[in-house]
Write an enzyme that holds these catalytic residues in place. Structure first.
Site, mmCIF file in Angstrom:
data_model
loop_
_atom_site.group_PDB
_atom_site.id
_atom_site.type_symbol
_atom_site.label_atom_id
_atom_site.label_comp_id
_atom_site.label_asym_id
_atom_site.label_seq_id
_atom_site.Cartn_x
_atom_site.Cartn_y
_atom_site.Cartn_z
ATOM 1 C CB CYS A 1 -1.213 0.029 1.631
ATOM 2 S SG CYS A 1 -1.633 -2.008 1.195
ATOM 3 N NE ARG B 1 1.809 -8.942 5.406
ATOM 4 C CZ ARG B 1 0.523 -8.986 5.098
ATOM 5 N NH1 ARG B 1 -0.709 -9.902 6.047
ATOM 6 N NH2 ARG B 1 -0.032 -7.923 3.997
ATOM 7 C CD GLN C 1 -1.128 -8.602 0.720
ATOM 8 O OE1 GLN C 1 -0.207 -7.706 0.093
ATOM 9 N NE2 GLN C 1 -1.582 -9.123 1.305
ATOM 10 C CG ASP D 1 -2.216 -5.175 -2.474
ATOM 11 O OD1 ASP D 1 -3.271 -5.280 -2.393
ATOM 12 O OD2 ASP D 1 -1.227 -5.118 -2.060
ATOM 13 C CG HIS E 1 -4.454 0.312 -3.249
ATOM 14 N ND1 HIS E 1 -2.838 -0.033 -3.837
ATOM 15 C CD2 HIS E 1 -4.125 -0.266 -1.973
ATOM 16 C CE1 HIS E 1 -2.222 -0.811 -2.769
ATOM 17 N NE2 HIS E 1 -2.897 -0.537 -1.775
ATOM 18 C CE LYS F 1 -11.972 -8.254 7.425
ATOM 19 N NZ LYS F 1 -10.237 -9.543 8.094
ATOM 20 C CG HIS G 1 -5.951 -1.893 1.493
ATOM 21 N ND1 HIS G 1 -5.114 -1.586 0.878
ATOM 22 C CD2 HIS G 1 -6.712 -1.245 1.372
ATOM 23 C CE1 HIS G 1 -4.407 -0.552 1.396
ATOM 24 N NE2 HIS G 1 -5.414 -0.491 2.478
HETATM 25 ZN ZN LIG Z 1 -3.268 -1.892 -0.070
#
Ligand SMILES: [Zn+2]
Ligand SMILES: [Zn+2]
Length: 634
Positions: free
Chosen positions: A332, A361, A379, A381, A383, A463, A509
């Site tokens: 992000c 992580r 990921q 991902d 946005h 979410k 996200h």
């Molecule tokens: Zn994000």
């Protein structure tokens, strides 16, 4: 007398204080035999609870899905009773029913329980169950409850946390009592088909600062056949273990030099690239722009994003030119920098920016598990930046996209909506309410059922979670869509509205596979390593009957396949035909082509589909067309 209204709308009078059990008996003895609990005015209760006023009654028989939960939870009590008999020092945490059975968290003191100890507990359970002990419910005051469980530190803690004046209930079977709200099966004779399955460590109340208790998992069914088919499936899952198949199929490896950092082998890399290519293709078509942000970024950025404060212990760091850097645990913040590079207009919205981003992580070494729990993963991902009035439409678009992508793999799913946490949250409650409503509206507009998890949202927004169900009936949390009211503030994101004024965009996200690594792990087990042709690292194995004689034709066929970008290999080794066919089988290659005299002289191929018995002979061109069509349609 009281009036009892039944599910079919009919009403009958009974004596005040009658139990659901007696009501069932008055209807028919065979119904009474099948009943295990009841719903009185919507609340689940034990079958023998007196009904003290007019009520709506639903009898729960052993065919009702809720009955299985009740049976399993009751089995947890029975297991605790047996554990107490074998290990009198045991202290008990909680013992709920779960998706496929039940567990109980138990402190065994000095004793280290192993799986070898489970049969003994099962034996005692069977003995106790056969005694047909009735589960007796009792209402007690907090003071009495504390006295009753004074030797039980965990139960005492739970009781102390209950509000003053609340009615506390205990259930007793034989000499064993437990703190519980119920309901349960009427007596232990119902618990006949059970099995204790495995052990795990579980921190008391899920908090790693607390003591780790031993969790015993078990399952329980009404029928012996149901139990057996479940146990068969558990065995099948073990055979499909992605760590085992990953090794056998040469997909990935792990090394002690990089715990939690998977290595991709050539075959696994092909599968992974295919999956990513599919992802890219679909996302470009859906109007996404694709970027890549750096793996390492200056600490200052993580301070702005809040990760340094809230996520520090999961982040790896390093130093460059005396400045602290963090390896990204999320994509992000980098994405925010890309957004801020340009001035945006409402006309650019929705702005969808995707990234297959490698994140790191920290996970405790004991928690690592093949591709399911790793320390670095990719990921998928994206946005999405937009105005608030676009939320409903964009969510619906996303659900449609997820629906399509999951269906390609034959994975069904259900959606859960997590709403505002009660205490820790940012932003105004009205904004949350609007956002939650927008998410729900989008799902409703598509006729998608969803489950609400009140208070389970992130502190920065509500979410949607997508829980996939694989071919082995397991649930995997993969996709998410999260509304974020935090980062646009922290990074001071803006856009220019119709009136030329600066506004704050709404931001989502979203991840569809979640982690590419984990998703591949799931696919390996879902398909048992027999991937659909489009994903298969090797799609066709070319096997000449006699390599000496048919090598040339095999080379011609192989060349034709490779020409059409099909992934094919020839096996010209001087080994028996049966041996080479079997090996192609163990590698789960979708197509095996066997080429002999007839094939060579007439330009044919004889193919066999993985998992099928029969073979077919067709022209080489027809075979190529057929497989191309299959790949194109996924
Ligand atoms: Zn994000
Ligand atoms: Zn209970």
């Amino acid at each position: 007398m009281i009036n009892i209204k039944f599910a079919d709308g009919s009403v009958k009078s009974f004596e005040n204080g009658i139990s659901a059990d007696a009501v069932a008996a008055s209807i028919s003895p065979s119904l009474k035999k099948k009943c295990i609990a009841a719903k009185v005015n919507g609340a689940l209760v034990d079958l023998n609870r007196p009904i003290g006023a007019d009520a709506e009654l639903i009898l729960i028989t052993d065919e009702d899905p809720i009955a299985l939960d009740i049976l399993r939870h009751s089995s947890a009590h029975l297991m605790a009773q047996a554990v107490k008999a074998v290990y009198p020092q045991a202290q008990f945490g909680v013992g709920p029913s779960i998706e496929e059975g039940f567990y109980y968290d138990i402190d065994f003191g000095e004793k280290v329980l192993t799986e070898q100890d489970l049969p003994e507990i099962e034996k005692v359970m069977a003995k106790l169950a056969a005694q047909n002990q009735v589960l007796v419910r009792k209402e007690v005051s907090k003071k009495d409850a504390l006295a009753m469980f004074s030797n039980d530190i965990y139960k005492s803690e739970l009781i102390r946390d209950l509000p003053e004046g609340e009615i506390i209930t205990t259930y007793t079977q034989g000499d064993f009592s437990d703190l519980c709200r119920g309901p349960h099966v009427p007596s232990t004779k119902w618990i006949k088909n059970f099995k204790l399955l495995s052990l795990a460590g579980a921190y008391w109340r899920g908090d790693s600062k607390n003591k780790q208790l031993t969790r015993i998992y078990g399952t329980s069914f009404f029928g012996a056949e149901q139990l057996q088919s479940y146990l068969d499936m558990v065995e099948e899952r073990k055979k499909r273990d992605h760590r085992k198949l990953g090794k056998e199929l040469d997909l990935f490896m792990l090394s002690e030099y990089g715990p939690g950092f998977p290595f991709w082998l050539p075959k696994g890399m092909i599968l992974r690239r295919e999956l990513e290519a599919f992802w890219y293709k679909v996302h470009l078509k859906e109007g996404y722009q694709l970027i890549q942000t750096p793996i390492m970024l200056n600490k200052e950025l993580w301070v702005i994003s809040g990760h340094w404060m809230n996520y520090r212990e999961n982040m790896y760091t390093s130093t460059i030119d005396d400045q602290e850097f963090a390896i990204k645990p999320m994509n992000c913040p980098g994405g925010m920098l890309v957004y801020k590079r340009d001035i945006h207009s409402y006309k650019d919205f929705p702005l969808k920016v995707g990234e297959l981003g490698l994140v790191h992580r920290h996970e405790a070494s004991g928690a690592l598990n093949g591709l399911f729990r790793v320390r670095n993963f990719t990921q998928d991902d994206a946005h999405i930046f937009m105005t608030e009035d676009m939320i409903v439409h964009e969510i619906a678009e996303l659900v449609r996209l997820y629906d399509y992508m999951y269906s390609v793999f034959g994975l069904s799913y259900h959606i859960e909506l997590s709403t505002r946490p009660l205490e820790k949250f940012i932003g105004k409650i009205e904004t949350w309410d609007r956002a939650e409503k927008a998410l729900a509206d989008a799902l409703n507009s598509m006729g998608k059922a969803f489950k609400v998890n009140p208070g389970d949202g992130a502190f920065y927004g509500p979410k949607l979670d997508f829980k996939l169900r694989d071919s082995m009936n397991r649930i995997w949390q993969c996709g998410t869509i999260q509304l974020d009211m935090n980062l646009p503030e922290r990074f001071d994101l803006t856009y220019i509205d119709q009136n030329g004024e600066k506004q704050r965009p709404v931001m989502l996200h979203r991840a569809l596979f979640g982690s590419i690594e984990r998703f591949i792990g799931i696919l390996i087990e879902h398909y048992a390593g027999a991937f659909p042709t489009w994903l298969s690292p090797v799609q066709v194995k070319v096997i000449p009957v006699n390599p000496e004689i048919h090598k040339e034709y095999a080379a011609k066929v192989l060349g034709a396949l490779l020409d059409k970008d099909l992934r094919a290999e020839a096996d010209n080794r001087d080994e028996k035909l049966g041996y080479r066919i079997r090996e192609a089988q163990t590698k789960k290659i979708p197509y095996q082509l066997v080429l002999g005299d007839k094939e060579a002289s007439e330009g044919l191929v004889t193919f066999r589909r993985y998992g099928k018995e029969e073979s077919r002979t067709v022209s080489l061109d027809d075979f190529i067309q057929m497989i191309q069509k299959e790949i194109a349609s996924k």
